[in-house]
Enzyme design. Sequence first.
Site, PDB file in Angstrom:
ATOM      1  N   HIS A 188       0.995  -1.182  -0.021  1.00  0.00           N
ATOM      2  CA  HIS A 188      -0.330  -0.044  -0.026  1.00  0.00           C
ATOM      3  C   HIS A 188       0.965   1.277  -0.038  1.00  0.00           C
ATOM      4  O   HIS A 188       0.388   2.223  -0.557  1.00  0.00           O
ATOM      5  CB  HIS A 188      -1.174   0.034   1.163  1.00  0.00           C
ATOM      6  CG  HIS A 188      -2.325  -0.983   0.965  1.00  0.00           C
ATOM      7  ND1 HIS A 188      -2.689  -1.544   2.053  1.00  0.00           N
ATOM      8  CD2 HIS A 188      -2.701  -1.412  -0.168  1.00  0.00           C
ATOM      9  CE1 HIS A 188      -3.767  -2.277   1.861  1.00  0.00           C
ATOM     10  NE2 HIS A 188      -3.668  -2.332   0.452  1.00  0.00           N
TER      11      HIS A 188
ATOM     12  N   HIS B 142      -4.478  -5.152 -11.161  1.00  0.00           N
ATOM     13  CA  HIS B 142      -2.981  -4.784 -10.825  1.00  0.00           C
ATOM     14  C   HIS B 142      -1.857  -5.068 -11.850  1.00  0.00           C
ATOM     15  O   HIS B 142      -1.163  -4.294 -12.081  1.00  0.00           O
ATOM     16  CB  HIS B 142      -2.530  -5.680  -9.690  1.00  0.00           C
ATOM     17  CG  HIS B 142      -3.292  -5.124  -8.390  1.00  0.00           C
ATOM     18  ND1 HIS B 142      -3.067  -3.922  -7.691  1.00  0.00           N
ATOM     19  CD2 HIS B 142      -4.428  -5.606  -7.621  1.00  0.00           C
ATOM     20  CE1 HIS B 142      -3.935  -3.483  -6.682  1.00  0.00           C
ATOM     21  NE2 HIS B 142      -4.529  -4.973  -6.384  1.00  0.00           N
TER      22      HIS B 142
END
Length: 424
Positions: free
Chosen positions: A263, A393
């Site tokens: 993150h 992703h």
Amino acid sequence: MTETKFTLPKTNAGPWQRRPFHRQYLMRQANDLFDFFEAASINPKGGFFELDDEGFPLNEENSTRQIHVTCRMIHCAVIGSLLGRPGSDEIVDHGMQYLWHHHRDTKNGGYVWSLDDNGVVDGLKQAYGHAFVLLAGSSAKLVGHPLADQLIEDITQVINSRFWDEAAGAVREEFDTDWSPISSYRGQNSNMHLTEALMAAYEATGKEDYLRKAERIAQRIIRDNAVPLGHRVAEHFDENWGLDKSYKHENEMFRPSGTTPGHWLEWARLLYQLWVLGRKQHGWMTDAARNLFRTSIDLGWDNVHGGFFYTLDWNDQPAMREKLWWPVAEAIGAAAYISAYDHDDYFQTWYRKLWDFAENHVIDHDRGGWLSELKEDLTPASNLFVGKPDLYHALQACLIPLYPATGSLTQAIIEADHTERPVR
């Protein structure tokens, strides 16, 4: 923090992103991902299947459709359409129809988390899921889908009236189906993905309120919390946005305890993107982004085997030692984006190291797609994820380096198309 210096040899210093072979490699990888995911993911009963390692539906008889999977596939199919990949527009429509007619709760408002062929499986209203609804609608608007405008209007009203906390400059986390509160938890992950979605909505509509909200979330999560914590992104907070270092949740996949270096990398790219969209007025964003990237490498990268540990404890030691596909993908996107503005060899060196790792350990050359999870020693595992969860992703890791860092990937593709299109 002490900055590690890297110097590339003059004979090999030019950015990979500009090299014709590397650009062909990236587009080939993106096309391979489309080939693996798109057709196989379409559920003829509506929505999308999640796939196993071989590329077959995990539960073909009665598949559960989670909202983030629906929305991410819409977003990726929009990217395919913008690139000119045949078949993409039908997939966008397939997803938008399911999102609007099934995930949307016509009785209570908002969007339910998951359904199967029999109806609602999990009716909770999650900020995380609603962020992806805004992303899907904003992306679909770019290809002119007829449901996009009403979806954007609806999800914006829900976010503003149910989730957005103006005093905090961030969103509340979760509600029951009828909007009764179920916890006082506040989380960074939903706010991070809402930042991504708000930027997409700003690009799609031109409405400044989306950008203002994205900037406020970034200030709350990064400037007010991550920067003072040595550029470590805290995940879990109480209702007053007090840091909760002891937080534990039963679902370690979506809400892992400790910190999650992946993150930090995701935020590194989003902050640069937000800085660009905000007319480069907030210099703190680029400084924070570079430090988030460096800290994720310093603390999160396994110097023995390679790969990012999934989580660290608050003593900066690996907690969950699995290596997942998405932090590598996000690191590639961040390195590419930062390299467009910061020409320190450090970022270009890591861009290359990350692709080396992906090519040699994460990309499944035999079956297609990217392996979702590796053990510490890089052998395949399925402790957290089963199969190959989604396209989102990895696809963006392949395509972000190919386009100018002037906003989101979708906007960059559109701008490149306009630039290259001959005058009529």
